[in-house]
Design a protein around this motif. Structure first.
Motif: not given
Lengths: 624, 500, 111
Positions: A598, A601-606, A609-610, C33, C106, C109-110
């Motif tokens: 988990s 799942q860090n919430g960062s959009l980029r 995308a990567v 990106l 963000n 985030k989990d």
């Protein structure tokens, strides 16, 4: 229904009535049902005995099959009873002495809250013991075997509010269970060899099937012996019997003197063919008997609790019976059982009367001077103790013990070592019997008598005392009088003992001298010169020796340290079940994996995308 | 037809309970009781009919299955799935046990469950229906269906009406059983495909798959798959950890059903599926399996001795008794198998009774910790007497059912493997240890004044009331009858055990 | 007369156009990106879409089918819809979180 059925059925009925409805019945009703059922059973047994004696057929057998218990594959076990002379002797003792003890208990237990429960358990015991001796196959015998174990457990722990009683009951059950398991394994071996559990069938088929002294028959015989050792409190399984004195005195008399502990003797006598095929097992039996009688006798010499003295004495006398069985003196062992039942039950009942009269005082050194205060109890106790010491010619114990000692020397399998240990045992027995009489009944009174026993207590004592003296007249030594009533009764069932030589005179005289010497020593130490005892008690070596004997040769300590404590420790350590920690580890690994994954799942959009890009490139690479 | 009716009564009754709860929750219990009682009656009539001599004679070829009652209806023909229920002696006995214990579990929940009664009885009846289905299904797809049906309501029972640690226990129970079940599904599918490839057409039916012979290496793996599910259910020692938690946290009826019935489904599966389907592979793993059985006997007994939680103690005794079952099944001899079936019945009755007693004690004392109990015989002699009977049954006293069962198992297995049986017999001593410890700590000793007590009018601990007498009385009669007259049971299963 | 001759233009190689489209796509991807501002990410996505459209047109020109041009119209329509929704979302993000920096957004985030 056959008359045979009534004999165990009546106590069973008593048990059912009392256990289900006992609380709503009056004391008198409970006494009637409880004691009455056994009395009627005794009457029926006596009638049967008379029939046997009148018929003159020593090999008479009465059989009756109640129903087909279970049959599975090659095995068929009916609920079948088979009564022959051996069973009859046991049945007589169980019902007759049992009836007397029940009558005694109607007055003895009268003030107890669990009156109905007591008689229910006692009746169940009588039923189970009867089934044991009347069983026609080994499985039914095992049922009776376990049944008496259960009743013994219930009755030792009768006063369950004291934890020590429950502990004693547990100990008794567990130690006898070890013996029972050995018996069961022996039965499995026997079935694998012979394919039947029917006793008559086994006895008939064994000589042909087993080669003499083959390992398998020795194993079977030894396992059966182990079973007997558990129930009859022989070395090394004897530690439960002294503690079993926590039960009421009638219980000690019936179960731990006259009947249950003799179940081992019955088993070996019944399966004598197996033992005869294995000389090694016979030797072991005799050795164990000899060792037990010495060890227990020595312990009895120094005990202070009156019932413990009698308990060790019982172990010792059972050792005599095992010794007799081991040398092939089958009917002698049964004869000793017969006389022992009378005098030991008497001693226990009288001890109970004394304890009650002195308001629950158990320590003999706080009794004394009861000779004049409780005359009937004194004279009956004296008769019992004299029989125990084997006072020559006037007591039953003499005739039976003398026979055993004689055969220990002269039988085919007997030898001088066994005989000497028997003589030493006789000396010790006489000693502690004298000690008991002198300390309890002579001397000055240390505790006042609060209650004088009533008629229901003294009459059974008198009857038992009568038999303690006269029961021996059934079988005289051959050189004194040619009366062989007892062994005559059993000759159809048990083989006669083969002897190497005939002369008994020298041996007999030695035995008499040993008895008298024991009595003399006891008299000297406890009456004439008690100061000697005081000095011994103070001396360090003798005091340590005394403590060693008092603790029953430290068997309990050894068992506790090497078996009980490690066991309890190990089980407690594993209480939460080590396999659980395996699964717990699995769960924790899963949770750790979850935590790691988990982190993506860090919430960062980029980041996402990567991720998509990488995934796409991967798929394209795969396609190419 | 009657078979589908039996299951249907339970399932329908469950739904009815749930619906009635919204209307009047007082009737729910009665509906549940009627449903189970009706089924019990049907089963009893069937038993009486067949044991009185209505058994079909096996004059036909030994490979033909002779069912007592057979019902088949087509369900999904394209997959080869049919609604095939059959009953033979073994299933009849187990179904009888199911309804008997089911009735008693309904009775023991009478006053214990106060919230959401409709849903509770729905779950209870559906679990029973699932169990009955497991015992009757002879189409493997249907078997797996009922296997899952018996699992989920049980999980809900533990989760919603259980004790303080119920979440953990329910999850554990579900995960363990489900894992095993999924492995079994793999095995079933493997058998299905192999059967299809060997040219018999794709079918899930029992008799078709019985005649499939997979190649030996594959057979062993398929057997392992089946064994996984049944080993978790039985339970076999490394996989037994769900049992103490589930049994101790479940409500009384849940524990009754768990110990009395769910464990038997594992044994049934082994006898019905593993032994007939894979005779050579079973013979190959038999020594190992018997070894695990003996380990189970000893390990369960030793752990039972050390417990301080009453229900956990009884749960471990179940592990120990089921070790005998495993030993007997893989001894693969007629006598041992008779003993196994008797053990299933006797253990169901005796352990169920012990759980009932534990539940009664819990209701009065609000604790399961035996350190806080003691001297209960004085206040509750009848309960003590009953508990004594069942404790004696647990340690294998003759006259009660368990003795004959264990005796036959040991005697039957003896020629197969002497050492293991000797070790297993020492288990008898250990069983005495834990039974006596239980009795001593709970009923004997000085009376301990508990903190919160369910007191009756007299201010003392209430002895058993009529309903509790009924439950324990019926169980007591059952175990004594099994001990005295086991022959009808043995006769009923004699035919098929011979065939194995 | 020489002034009336039309100038000859060689046919455009579709390969070249695809390379241009790829370069445009890569540029747009880099923008997605690396840019921090949400709006710039949206613009970069637009560039990527246009690059895809260019590729379609090139293919239509090569095979002389009108489908290429038709697809470009589809892509245009889809881009318009996507931009409108995207810009609405960006407006809301700015309202709620007062930032256009994608690194600060963000909340999914989990924990």
């Amino acid at each position: 229904m056959n008359e045979l059925a009534f004999i165990p059925a009546l106590p069973l009925l008593g048990f059912l009535v009392l256990s289900l409805g006992g609380r709503s019945l009056s004391r008198n009703a409970v006494a009637c049902v409880g004691a009455g059922s056994v009395c009627i059973a005794a009457g029926l047994t006596i009638t049967l005995c008379v029939q046997y004696l009148q018929g003159g057929n020593a090999a008479r057998v009465d059989e009756w099959v109640a129903w087909r218990w279970f049959a599975s594959g090659p095995l068929a076990v009916p609920v079948g009873f088979r009564v022959d002379a051996l069973s009859l002797v046991f049945m007589f003792i169980i019902t007759f002495v049992g009836a007397l003890i029940h009558l005694y208990s109607t007055a003895f237990m009268r003030d107890d809250r669990g009156y109905a429960r007591f008689f229910a358990c006692m009746n169940l015991f009588v039923c189970a013991m009867l089934i044991l001796v009347m069983a026609g196959n080994l499985v039914l015998l095992y049922l009776g075997w376990e049944g008496v174990g259960l009743c013994s457990y219930l009755l030792i722990g009768f006063w369950y509010e004291t934890p020590a009683n429950c502990a004693a009951a547990n100990k008794a059950f567990l130690i006898t269970r070890i013996g029972d398991t050995a018996l069961l394994i022996g039965m499995f071996l026997l079935f694998r060899e012979l394919g039947t559990f029917d006793i008559a069938g086994i006895l008939q088929a064994s000589p042909g099937h087993f080669a003499a002294a083959s390992p398998i028959i020795t194993a079977i015989a030894l396992l059966f012996l182990a079973g007997g050792m558990g129930k009859s409190a022989q070395l090394p399984l004897q530690t439960w019997l002294p503690d079993a004195m926590a039960g009421p005195s009638p219980v000690s008399a019936l179960i731990h003197a006259a009947t249950m502990v003799t179940a081992g003797v019955y088993l070996i006598a019944r399966m004598h063919v197996l033992f005869q095929l294995s000389p090694a097992a016979m030797t072991v039996t005799a050795l164990i008997g000899a060792l037990t009688l010495l060890v227990a006798g020595c312990s009895a010499m120094v005990q202070t609790d009156i019932k413990r003295i009698l308990a060790y004495s019982t172990i010792s006398q059972l050792g005599y019976m095992f010794l007799a069985l081991g040398v092939g003196a089958w009917s002698a062992a049964i004869f000793h059982f017969f006389t022992h039942a009378f005098f030991k039950a008497l001693l226990f009942l009288a001890a109970g009367a004394v304890i009650e009269a002195l308001h629950h005082e158990h320590n003999v050194f706080r009794m004394g001077g009861l000779r004049h205060r409780l005359p009937i109890v004194y004279w009956t106790f004296l008769a019992g103790a004299a029989s125990l010491a084997a006072l020559p010619l006037v007591t039953a114990g003499f005739f039976s013990k003398d026979q055993i000692l004689g055969y220990a020397l002269s039988a085919e399998d007997g030898n001088a070592v066994l005989w000497l240990s028997g003589i030493a045992g006789a000396l010790i027995t006489a000693f502690y019997s004298t000690r008991l009489i002198l300390v309890v009944f002579w001397g000055e009174a240390k505790t006042p008598v609060t209650r004088v026993p009533g008629r229901w207590i003294t009459v059974p004592l008198i009857i038992l005392a009568f038999f303690s003296i006269t029961a021996g007249f059934l079988e005289w030594p051959r050189d004194l009088l040619d009366v062989q009533l007892f062994s005559g009764l059993l000759r159809g069932v048990l083989p006669a003992t083969t002897t190497r030589y005939q002369g008994e005179g020298g041996a007999q005289l030695t035995a008499v001298i040993a008895t008298l010497a024991g009595i003399f020593t006891g008299f000297q130490l406890y009456y004439r010169r008690p100061a000697l005892l005081q000095r011994w008690r103070r001396g360090r070596l003798t005091a340590a020796g005394r403590q060693f004997l008092l603790d029953g040769w430290k068997f309990d300590v050894v068992y506790d340290r090497f078996i009980v404590r490690p066991f309890v420790y190990l089980t407690r350590v594993n209480r939460s079940d080590l396999f659980d920690s395996l699964y717990g580890a699995l769960v924790r690994a899963m949770q750790e994996g979850n935590r790691q994954l988990s982190r993506t799942q860090n919430g960062s959009l980029r980041w996402y995308a990567v991720g998509v890009l990488v995934g796409m490139l991967y798929i394209i690479a795969l396609l190419l | 037809m009657i078979l589908i009716e039996m299951i249907g009564i339970l399932l329908g009754g469950g739904i009815l309970c749930w619906l009635t709860a919204g209307w009047n929750s007082a009737y729910v219990k009665w509906i549940a009781m009627t449903a189970v009682a009706a089924d019990l009656l049907i089963a009893a009539v069937l038993f009486a009919h067949f044991s009185a001599g209505g058994m079909p004679q096996t004059a036909t070829a030994p490979t033909a299955m002779s069912w007592l009652v057979d019902y088949r209806r087509s369900w999904i023909p394209s997959l080869g799935v049919s609604l095939h229920l059959s009953m033979d002696g073994l299933s009849l006995l187990l179904v009888l046990l199911t309804f008997f214990l089911g009735l008693l579990s309904v009775l023991s929940s009478w006053r214990e469950i106060k919230e959401r009664q409709g849903f509770y009885y729905f779950n209870l009846l559906w679990t029973l229906g699932g169990i009955a289905g497991v015992f009757l299904a002879t189409d493997l797809f249907l078997f797996y269906f009922f296997w899952e049906v018996m699992l989920v309501p049980m999980y809900l029972l533990i989760l919603l009406w259980g004790d303080s640690n119920r979440r953990y226990a329910a999850y554990k129970f579900f995960l363990f059983t489900q894992a095993g079940g999924l492995l079994m599904l793999l095995s079933i599918l493997a058998l299905y495909f192999i059967h299809g490839q060997q040219g018999g057409g794709y079918s899930f039916d029992y008799s078709d798959l019985l005649h499939t012979t997979p190649p030996p290496a594959v057979a062993r793996w398929i057997l392992m798959g089946f064994l996984a599910a049944f080993a978790v259910k039985l339970p076999v020692v490394p996989f037994h950890n769900w049992l103490p938690d589930a049994h101790s946290e479940a409500p009384t009826a849940g524990s009754l059903i768990l110990a009395g019935l769910l464990l038997k489904t594992g044994a049934y599966g082994m006898i019905r599926f593993i032994l007939p389907f894979f005779p050579q592979a079973s013979a190959a793993i038999a020594p190992w399996a018997m070894g695990f059985g003996v380990i189970g006997i000893l390990y369960g007994a030793l752990l039972a001795f050390a417990q301080t939680d009453l229900k956990r103690l009884i749960a471990y005794t179940s592990v120990s008794h089921m070790g005998f079952v495993l030993l007997g099944i893989f001894a693969m001899r007629e006598m041992a198998l008779h003993g196994v079936v008797l053990q299933l019945l006797a253990h169901g009755i005796s352990t169920g009774a012990l759980f009932a007693v534990a539940g009664m004690i819990k209701q009065r004392l609000h604790t399961r910790d035996i350190g806080q109990m003691g001297g209960l015989w004085k206040a509750m002699p009848s309960m003590g007497g009953m508990a004594m009977i069942f404790a004696m049954a647990s340690l294998g006293l003759p006259l009660l059912g368990n003795f004959i069962a264990e005796f036959l198992v040991l005697l039957g297995a003896f020629p197969q493997h002497v050492t293991l049986v000797v070790i297993a017999s020492t288990g008898l001593v250990f069983s005495a240890l834990y039974s006596l410890r239980m009795m001593t700590k709970v009923f004997f000793g000085p009376a301990v004044a508990p903190a919160a007590v369910d007191i009756g009018g007299s201010g003392a601990l209430r002895d058993m009331d009529g309903r509790e007498w009924l439950i324990l009385g019926l169980l007591c009669i059952g175990i004594v009858l099994l001990g005295l007259f086991p022959q009808p049971i043995i006769d009923m299963i004699k035919e098929q055990m011979l065939r194995l | 007369m020489r002034s009336n001759k039309k100038k000859y233009m060689p046919p455009v190689n579709s390969h070249t156009v695809l390379v241009v489209a790829a370069i445009l796509f890569a540029l747009g991807l880099c923008g997605v990106l690396t840019r921090k501002n949400v709006l710039f990410i949206l613009i970069s996505i637009e560039i990527m879409l246009n690059a895809a459209g260019l590729a379609f047109v090139a293919a239509g020109a090569k095979w002389r089918q009108p489908d290429g041009q038709a697809m470009f119209l589809f892509i245009l329509a889809m881009a318009a819809a996507e931009v409108s929704v995207g810009l609405a979302l960006v407006m809301q993000i700015y309202h709620q979180h007062k930032t256009m920096d994608v690194g600060d957004l963000n909340k999914l985030k989990d924990e």
